[in-house]
Write a protein that holds these residues in place. Sequence first.
Motif, PDB file in Angstrom:
ATOM      1  N   UNK A  19      27.666 -10.440  72.932  1.00  0.00           N
ATOM      2  CA  UNK A  19      27.615  -9.507  71.856  1.00  0.00           C
ATOM      3  C   UNK A  19      26.557  -8.646  72.254  1.00  0.00           C
ATOM      4  N   UNK A  20      26.547  -7.426  72.285  1.00  0.00           N
ATOM      5  CA  UNK A  20      25.611  -6.520  72.333  1.00  0.00           C
ATOM      6  C   UNK A  20      24.857  -6.109  71.097  1.00  0.00           C
ATOM      7  N   UNK A  21      23.348  -6.205  71.018  1.00  0.00           N
ATOM      8  CA  UNK A  21      22.812  -5.927  69.580  1.00  0.00           C
ATOM      9  C   UNK A  21      21.898  -4.752  69.746  1.00  0.00           C
ATOM     10  N   UNK A  22      22.462  -3.585  69.197  1.00  0.00           N
ATOM     11  CA  UNK A  22      21.930  -2.425  69.310  1.00  0.00           C
ATOM     12  C   UNK A  22      21.430  -2.146  67.594  1.00  0.00           C
ATOM     13  N   UNK A  23      20.061  -2.099  67.744  1.00  0.00           N
ATOM     14  CA  UNK A  23      19.416  -2.128  66.173  1.00  0.00           C
ATOM     15  C   UNK A  23      19.289  -0.647  65.774  1.00  0.00           C
TER      16      UNK A  23
END
Length: 334
Positions: A269-273
């Motif tokens: 999962x990519x976490x782009x905040x």
Amino acid sequence: MQCDRFNAFRIHSDASGYRAGFEHIGLDDLTPGNVTVRVAWSSVNYKDALAATGRGKILRRFPLVGGIDLAGHVVDSSDARYRSGDAVLVTGCGLGETRDGGYAEFARVAADDVIALPAGMTLRETMILGTAGFTAGLALLRMQQNGQHAGLGPLAITGASGGVGMLAVAIFARAGYVVHAISGKPEHADFLRQIGATEVLPRTTLPAQSRALESVRFGGALDTVGGPALATLLACCAPYGNVACCGLAASAALESTVMPFILRGVSLLGIASTDTPHAQRMAVWQHLASDWRPHALETVATRAIDFAQLPGIFAGYLAGQAFGRTVVRVAGDA
């Protein structure tokens, strides 16, 4: 509204070179926004140090006020959702990158980026969490949405002595998970246990090379370092566990195989905040203020500095000497 001229930490890059420092500016000097906030607190992140010193290509336009986080009170709003006096916060959303950020006594922000102060939290506490805590919370939200649960096994957190990693240890433990903190700084082991880690493992736990599949060791993971560590986490993750990726402290490269995905159903999962949709932002902050709220936020190695001290803080971050969270008292109140 008494804000004709106010203090701001502004960054320039032009024919005179790259430079940053305090200036007196007006509201019209700020990027447009339909909500004006009197900033009470901000925070310091590694990205802020890169931007302030020019060591990283963070800013997309110049000049710009630094600071990717802010919390304060609304002084003016053309959006009916927010009224004068409302306590609010903004993290990411282009602050300190494409928009003027939180290192100023006033900020203009887009209403869709604003989060009302969650019940039970102070403005200062939201900045102890800041983008780092929000990123950790967003990772947990996405992992749970994809089926992560405590029964799959312990959650590994790499870079556990860093800002995101440290807060992830506290948040994940508060949410009911067994946490295995992975850190290259053994001097911080006792502290990591204090804030929620069941085990503290050395960086060498994740070898520089791994097989396509390793024995299952973790139910899932949050990785802040990238490179071989991320590849190994994928290889030793439990069936249908999730590995959330939010950083590249070691490397932006990833050499892996499809085996964890097609044989164990592992999800990366990519976490782009930065540009998280508003509804997800609200959900994360509601959790952070309640069932995921770290016990005694002030124990997360927090220090507060006055606004005037800000320029002197960045060198320590770039030299790897910073530990814990730094909050900035811009016009500090609760």
